[in-house]
Design a protein around this motif. Structure first.
Motif, mmCIF file in Angstrom:
data_model
loop_
_atom_site.group_PDB
_atom_site.id
_atom_site.type_symbol
_atom_site.label_atom_id
_atom_site.label_comp_id
_atom_site.label_asym_id
_atom_site.label_seq_id
_atom_site.Cartn_x
_atom_site.Cartn_y
_atom_site.Cartn_z
ATOM 1 N N SER A 1 0.873 -1.145 0.209
ATOM 2 C CA SER A 1 -0.001 -0.100 0.038
ATOM 3 C C SER A 1 0.958 1.376 -0.097
ATOM 4 C CB SER A 1 -0.824 -0.031 1.233
ATOM 5 O OG SER A 1 -0.190 -0.214 2.317
ATOM 6 N N ALA A 2 0.517 2.388 -0.521
ATOM 7 C CA ALA A 2 0.858 3.538 -0.655
ATOM 8 C C ALA A 2 1.855 3.876 0.837
ATOM 9 C CB ALA A 2 0.114 4.818 -0.918
ATOM 10 N N LYS A 3 3.006 4.335 0.765
ATOM 11 C CA LYS A 3 3.744 5.040 1.569
ATOM 12 C C LYS A 3 3.962 3.804 2.636
ATOM 13 C CE LYS A 3 2.302 9.998 0.836
ATOM 14 N NZ LYS A 3 2.029 10.892 1.327
ATOM 15 N N ALA B 1 -2.347 -9.234 4.509
ATOM 16 C CA ALA B 1 -1.678 -9.533 3.220
ATOM 17 C C ALA B 1 -2.863 -10.309 2.349
ATOM 18 C CB ALA B 1 -0.627 -10.596 3.302
ATOM 19 N N HIS B 2 -3.171 -9.723 1.288
ATOM 20 C CA HIS B 2 -4.386 -10.113 0.370
ATOM 21 C C HIS B 2 -3.914 -11.120 -0.691
ATOM 22 C CE1 HIS B 2 -7.134 -7.289 2.225
ATOM 23 N NE2 HIS B 2 -6.147 -6.531 2.411
ATOM 24 N N GLU B 3 -3.592 -12.319 -0.173
ATOM 25 C CA GLU B 3 -3.026 -13.019 -1.155
ATOM 26 C C GLU B 3 -3.689 -13.704 -2.317
ATOM 27 O OE1 GLU B 3 0.250 -14.554 -1.080
ATOM 28 O OE2 GLU B 3 0.925 -14.433 0.809
ATOM 29 N N TYR B 4 -2.841 -14.185 -3.764
ATOM 30 C CA TYR B 4 -3.864 -14.267 -4.798
ATOM 31 C C TYR B 4 -4.358 -15.951 -4.639
ATOM 32 C CZ TYR B 4 -0.006 -17.117 -6.669
ATOM 33 O OH TYR B 4 1.095 -18.062 -7.067
ATOM 34 N N HIS B 5 -3.754 -16.513 -3.574
ATOM 35 C CA HIS B 5 -4.016 -17.910 -3.371
ATOM 36 C C HIS B 5 -5.064 -18.050 -2.209
ATOM 37 C CE1 HIS B 5 -0.261 -17.713 -1.709
ATOM 38 N NE2 HIS B 5 -0.499 -18.620 -0.682
ATOM 39 N N PRO C 1 0.928 -15.649 8.679
ATOM 40 C CA PRO C 1 1.112 -14.024 8.865
ATOM 41 C C PRO C 1 2.278 -13.551 7.860
ATOM 42 C CG PRO C 1 1.675 -14.596 10.976
ATOM 43 C CD PRO C 1 1.207 -16.055 10.032
ATOM 44 N N GLN C 2 2.199 -12.247 7.661
ATOM 45 C CA GLN C 2 3.479 -11.494 6.946
ATOM 46 C C GLN C 2 3.647 -10.365 7.999
ATOM 47 O OE1 GLN C 2 3.526 -10.656 2.982
ATOM 48 N NE2 GLN C 2 2.435 -12.279 2.328
ATOM 49 N N PHE C 3 4.953 -10.215 8.594
ATOM 50 C CA PHE C 3 4.937 -9.263 9.438
ATOM 51 C C PHE C 3 6.415 -8.414 9.271
ATOM 52 C CE2 PHE C 3 5.489 -13.860 10.964
ATOM 53 C CZ PHE C 3 6.683 -13.946 10.855
ATOM 54 N N ILE C 4 6.356 -7.363 10.483
ATOM 55 C CA ILE C 4 7.792 -6.760 10.662
ATOM 56 C C ILE C 4 8.304 -7.248 11.894
ATOM 57 C CG2 ILE C 4 8.487 -4.345 10.628
ATOM 58 C CD1 ILE C 4 5.834 -3.314 9.444
ATOM 59 N N MET C 5 9.636 -7.336 11.618
ATOM 60 C CA MET C 5 10.276 -7.819 12.982
ATOM 61 C C MET C 5 11.732 -7.342 13.244
ATOM 62 S SD MET C 5 10.916 -11.743 11.733
ATOM 63 C CE MET C 5 11.311 -12.593 13.392
ATOM 64 N N HIS C 6 12.437 -7.469 14.092
ATOM 65 C CA HIS C 6 13.682 -7.023 14.449
ATOM 66 C C HIS C 6 14.632 -8.030 13.973
ATOM 67 C CE1 HIS C 6 17.307 -5.597 16.447
ATOM 68 N NE2 HIS C 6 16.719 -4.404 16.520
ATOM 69 N N ALA C 7 15.692 -7.699 13.474
ATOM 70 C CA ALA C 7 16.661 -8.510 12.887
ATOM 71 C C ALA C 7 17.142 -9.538 13.897
ATOM 72 C CB ALA C 7 18.057 -7.726 12.396
ATOM 73 N N PHE D 1 -1.059 -2.685 4.264
ATOM 74 C CA PHE D 1 -1.500 -3.931 3.730
ATOM 75 C C PHE D 1 -0.565 -4.310 2.468
ATOM 76 C CE2 PHE D 1 -4.399 -1.076 1.735
ATOM 77 C CZ PHE D 1 -4.457 -1.298 0.508
ATOM 78 N N ASN D 2 -0.561 -5.277 2.111
ATOM 79 C CA ASN D 2 -0.117 -5.726 0.570
ATOM 80 C C ASN D 2 -1.043 -6.576 0.021
ATOM 81 O OD1 ASN D 2 0.656 -8.218 1.733
ATOM 82 N ND2 ASN D 2 2.858 -7.975 1.576
ATOM 83 N N VAL D 3 -0.911 -6.852 -1.331
ATOM 84 C CA VAL D 3 -1.734 -7.597 -2.263
ATOM 85 C C VAL D 3 -1.003 -8.333 -3.276
ATOM 86 C CG1 VAL D 3 -2.327 -5.459 -3.818
ATOM 87 C CG2 VAL D 3 -3.898 -7.528 -3.381
ATOM 88 N N HIS D 4 -1.450 -9.492 -3.497
ATOM 89 C CA HIS D 4 -0.829 -10.208 -4.527
ATOM 90 C C HIS D 4 -1.759 -10.169 -5.829
ATOM 91 C CE1 HIS D 4 1.528 -14.406 -4.651
ATOM 92 N NE2 HIS D 4 1.817 -13.583 -5.946
ATOM 93 N N ARG D 5 -1.155 -9.694 -6.903
ATOM 94 C CA ARG D 5 -1.912 -9.385 -8.148
ATOM 95 C C ARG D 5 -2.676 -10.672 -8.491
ATOM 96 N NH1 ARG D 5 -1.020 -5.092 -11.678
ATOM 97 N NH2 ARG D 5 1.013 -4.977 -10.701
ATOM 98 N N GLY D 6 -3.777 -10.652 -8.964
ATOM 99 C CA GLY D 6 -4.594 -11.789 -9.497
ATOM 100 C C GLY D 6 -5.167 -12.740 -8.485
#
Length: 216
Positions: free
Chosen positions: A50-52, A77-81, A121-127, A164-169
């Motif tokens: 998503s933007a920014k 996450a809006h997965e295509y499958h 899930p898809q996530f943001i985590m520390h290294a 969010f993010n999205v999978h095309r199709g």
């Protein structure tokens, strides 16, 4: 054994059989070990964000995702499958997420429970947080194993609004290659499952009830 040698050994392990299988968790870990940032976003490369997203997520990550915080940020996450594997990609209360996203101008987070061992899930985590389990076969709970370990290690899952993010199709049926990969990797299932569960119970003996059993 060096990191590179370990990864190469694991790659050979995954190439057994009539065709090579992409060693997905090995490569995830290679990418994370080589990343210069202290904050990692775990997502598929073909996802459209998503933007920014990076700018907005960075502010939240700096606030919540610290080296010793035991917090990770989950984003939708809006997965295509999704239609083929809804149990792994669904985060309940979509309309609640819309309501919360509209309530404030800037993204914010709130705690959600860990779901089950099929959750991807898809996530943001520390290294410094745990790496992906390299012994898990491709397409057989490879991403879910990390989420499960984070739960067993008493991490808190924070869902973020707006981002969010999205999978095309839309993928409606599995391909012959999908089926072949799963069939090929299934012969590694029992041994991988036994080793992973044994490690979880050894490292985190008091959190089975919190996270449930890991099922492959």
């Amino acid at each position: 054994m060096s990191v590179l040698k370990q990864s190469w050994t694991q790659t050979l392990f995954f190439r057994e059989g009539p065709f090579g299988i992409y060693p997905i968790n090995v490569m995830r870990n290679v990418a994370r070990r080589g990343a210069p940032s202290g904050i990692h976003i775990l997502s598929d490369i073909e996802m459209i964000f998503s933007a920014k997203f990076a700018t907005l997520a960075k502010k939240l990550a700096n606030e919540h995702v610290q080296k010793d915080s035991k917090k990770i940020i989950v984003f939708r996450a809006h997965e295509y499958h999704h239609k083929l594997f809804p149990i792994g990609h669904t985060i309940e209360a979509l309309w609640e997420w819309f309501r919360r996203s509209k309530a404030k101008a800037n993204p914010y987070v709130w705690e959600i429970p860990y779901k089950h061992s099929s959750w991807e899930p898809q996530f943001i985590m520390h290294a410094t947080m745990p790496l992906s389990e390299e012994g898990i076969p491709t397409r057989l709970r490879d991403q879910q194993a990390l989420a499960y370990e984070l739960c067993r290690a008493n991490y808190t899952f924070l869902l973020v609004s707006q981002l969010f993010n999205v999978h095309r199709g839309v993928k409606r049926v599995s391909t012959n290659f999908d089926t072949a990969v799963v069939r090929h990797q299934s012969k590694l299932r029992a041994n991988a499952f036994k080793k992973f569960v044994s490690r979880m119970d050894s490292m985190y003996p008091n959190t089975t009830k919190r996270c449930g059993d890991f099922i492959m």
